[in-house]
Design a protein around this motif. Structure first.
Motif, mmCIF file in Angstrom:
data_model
loop_
_atom_site.group_PDB
_atom_site.id
_atom_site.type_symbol
_atom_site.label_atom_id
_atom_site.label_comp_id
_atom_site.label_asym_id
_atom_site.label_seq_id
_atom_site.Cartn_x
_atom_site.Cartn_y
_atom_site.Cartn_z
ATOM 1 N N ARG A 17 0.926 -1.221 0.107
ATOM 2 C CA ARG A 17 0.043 0.174 0.099
ATOM 3 C C ARG A 17 0.790 1.210 0.201
ATOM 4 O O ARG A 17 0.610 2.176 -0.704
ATOM 5 C CB ARG A 17 -0.822 0.095 1.126
ATOM 6 C CG ARG A 17 -1.807 1.297 1.325
ATOM 7 C CD ARG A 17 -2.962 1.249 2.406
ATOM 8 N NE ARG A 17 -2.332 0.598 3.909
ATOM 9 C CZ ARG A 17 -1.669 1.521 4.553
ATOM 10 N NH1 ARG A 17 -1.755 2.672 4.298
ATOM 11 N NH2 ARG A 17 -1.166 1.058 5.654
ATOM 12 N N LYS A 18 1.949 1.304 0.837
ATOM 13 C CA LYS A 18 2.608 2.472 0.895
ATOM 14 C C LYS A 18 3.461 2.488 -0.356
ATOM 15 O O LYS A 18 3.591 4.020 -0.694
ATOM 16 C CB LYS A 18 3.825 2.228 2.185
ATOM 17 C CG LYS A 18 3.203 2.394 3.614
ATOM 18 C CD LYS A 18 3.833 2.376 4.609
ATOM 19 C CE LYS A 18 3.167 2.469 5.776
ATOM 20 N NZ LYS A 18 3.704 1.454 6.796
ATOM 21 N N ALA A 22 3.053 5.946 -2.695
ATOM 22 C CA ALA A 22 4.178 6.772 -2.902
ATOM 23 C C ALA A 22 4.230 7.055 -4.360
ATOM 24 O O ALA A 22 4.970 8.253 -4.741
ATOM 25 C CB ALA A 22 5.777 6.190 -2.564
ATOM 26 N N GLU A 23 3.610 6.231 -5.298
ATOM 27 C CA GLU A 23 3.665 6.386 -6.635
ATOM 28 C C GLU A 23 2.350 7.087 -7.055
ATOM 29 O O GLU A 23 2.404 7.371 -8.521
ATOM 30 C CB GLU A 23 3.753 5.137 -7.336
ATOM 31 C CG GLU A 23 5.013 4.428 -7.271
ATOM 32 C CD GLU A 23 6.317 5.180 -7.797
ATOM 33 O OE1 GLU A 23 6.223 5.661 -8.933
ATOM 34 O OE2 GLU A 23 7.549 5.076 -7.031
ATOM 35 N N GLY A 24 1.815 7.542 -6.374
ATOM 36 C CA GLY A 24 0.601 8.349 -6.728
ATOM 37 C C GLY A 24 -0.967 7.669 -6.665
ATOM 38 O O GLY A 24 -1.751 7.980 -7.079
ATOM 39 N N PRO A 102 9.043 -14.195 -3.362
ATOM 40 C CA PRO A 102 9.159 -12.934 -2.981
ATOM 41 C C PRO A 102 9.447 -11.791 -4.047
ATOM 42 O O PRO A 102 10.212 -12.238 -4.971
ATOM 43 C CB PRO A 102 10.398 -12.487 -2.061
ATOM 44 C CG PRO A 102 11.262 -14.047 -2.483
ATOM 45 C CD PRO A 102 10.446 -14.855 -2.852
ATOM 46 N N PHE A 103 8.956 -10.617 -4.021
ATOM 47 C CA PHE A 103 9.316 -9.587 -5.161
ATOM 48 C C PHE A 103 9.862 -8.320 -4.732
ATOM 49 O O PHE A 103 9.812 -8.185 -3.646
ATOM 50 C CB PHE A 103 7.889 -9.317 -5.921
ATOM 51 C CG PHE A 103 6.882 -8.906 -4.778
ATOM 52 C CD1 PHE A 103 6.803 -7.612 -4.481
ATOM 53 C CD2 PHE A 103 5.824 -9.954 -4.502
ATOM 54 C CE1 PHE A 103 5.620 -7.219 -3.589
ATOM 55 C CE2 PHE A 103 4.713 -9.413 -3.545
ATOM 56 C CZ PHE A 103 4.578 -8.212 -3.067
ATOM 57 N N GLU A 104 10.160 -7.554 -5.720
ATOM 58 C CA GLU A 104 10.856 -6.221 -5.259
ATOM 59 C C GLU A 104 9.831 -5.370 -5.371
ATOM 60 O O GLU A 104 8.948 -5.571 -6.312
ATOM 61 C CB GLU A 104 11.967 -5.728 -6.285
ATOM 62 C CG GLU A 104 13.178 -6.792 -6.307
ATOM 63 C CD GLU A 104 14.088 -6.310 -5.238
ATOM 64 O OE1 GLU A 104 13.907 -5.438 -4.600
ATOM 65 O OE2 GLU A 104 14.726 -7.455 -4.536
ATOM 66 N N LEU A 105 9.520 -4.624 -4.351
ATOM 67 C CA LEU A 105 8.342 -3.778 -4.440
ATOM 68 C C LEU A 105 8.646 -2.760 -5.495
ATOM 69 O O LEU A 105 7.320 -2.378 -6.219
ATOM 70 C CB LEU A 105 8.391 -2.597 -3.252
ATOM 71 C CG LEU A 105 7.929 -3.068 -1.991
ATOM 72 C CD1 LEU A 105 8.087 -2.039 -1.026
ATOM 73 C CD2 LEU A 105 6.456 -3.303 -2.112
ATOM 74 N N ALA A 106 9.725 -2.321 -6.122
ATOM 75 C CA ALA A 106 9.658 -1.513 -7.290
ATOM 76 C C ALA A 106 9.197 -2.395 -8.592
ATOM 77 O O ALA A 106 8.605 -1.842 -9.436
ATOM 78 C CB ALA A 106 11.163 -1.319 -7.625
#
Ligand code: CA
Length: 224
Positions: A17-18, A22-24, A102-106
């Motif tokens: 969510r965060k 952060a990406e709008g 697991p994944f990278e948030l980016a």
């Protein structure tokens, strides 16, 4: 753009969510499948990030329900198990994309951006990564307002990369999609075109968008 995140692990849900906020993105979170179905019924989301492993009704069941209701909302499935069967099952059930944990948030953010952009494609024909834009109707490319001249092949290559920003594209994948080759011609064709494209879209601009992942391929994205 409003996105629904469905994930019972509260910590993961909160990170996702965060990152999206952060990406709008506007982000709603549900912790189980039934809440997700109820939320999707009342709110016009632009995309759903849907974990498969949920208590009670699992993600695949939520997805099938949505598609049964004729909802075309784009869905990105998450799964702890990167098994081929599950991925195939998810895509057959109507998922638009799939990301193993697991994944990278980016990576997740890039996928969600691509997903929600696809849902808006009927409205807009302009692909955008940072200040680079590509009009898929007129084939006009611009960066920072400056016109970029592309050959037909360079256009195809750039369009392919811009349709999935953040996705790692191997040389073989690029040969297939941009050159329609189903074999490796054993030349440095892709590298040559990547270099030319990089000169046109990156040399005189910041930040750099076209990245090389040594031994693996290329990807187009704005580095965080
Ligand atoms: Ca879960």
């Amino acid at each position: 753009m409003r996105v629904l995140v469905v994930e019972d692990e509260k910590k993961t849900a909160s990170f996702v969510r965060k990152a999206l906020q952060a990406e709008g993105f506007a982000v709603d979170v549900c912790h189980n499948g039934d809440d997700a179905l109820a939320a999707a019924r009342t709110t016009p989301f632009d995309g759903i990030v849907l974990d498969i492993m949920l208590p009670g009704r699992d993600g695949l069941s939520v997805l099938r329900q949505l598609r049964e209701r004729k909802s075309m909302i784009p869905v990105l499935l998450l799964s702890a198990r990167g098994e081929v069967n599950e991925r195939v099952e998810g895509l057959n059930a109507g998922a638009d994309d799939y990301l193993p944990k697991p994944f990278e948030l980016a990576e997740l953010v890039a996928r969600v951006r691509a997903l929600t952009r696809r849902s808006g494609e009927n409205k807009s024909t302009v692909l955008r990564v940072a200040d680079l834009t590509l009009d898929t109707v007129t084939h006009r490319a611009q960066r920072g307002g400056a016109e970029i001249e592309l050959t037909a092949r360079e256009y195809r290559l750039l369009e392919f990369l811009m349709r999935s920003p953040g996705r790692l594209c191997g040389r073989m994948m690029i040969l297939e999609k941009v050159w329609d080759y189903d074999f490796d011609p054993g030349t440095n064709l892709v590298d040559v075109y990547i270099r030319r494209l990089r000169e046109k879209i990156d040399t005189n601009f910041q930040p750099k968008l076209l990245h090389t992942v040594r031994g693996a391929g290329y990807l187009l994205k704005e580095q965080p």
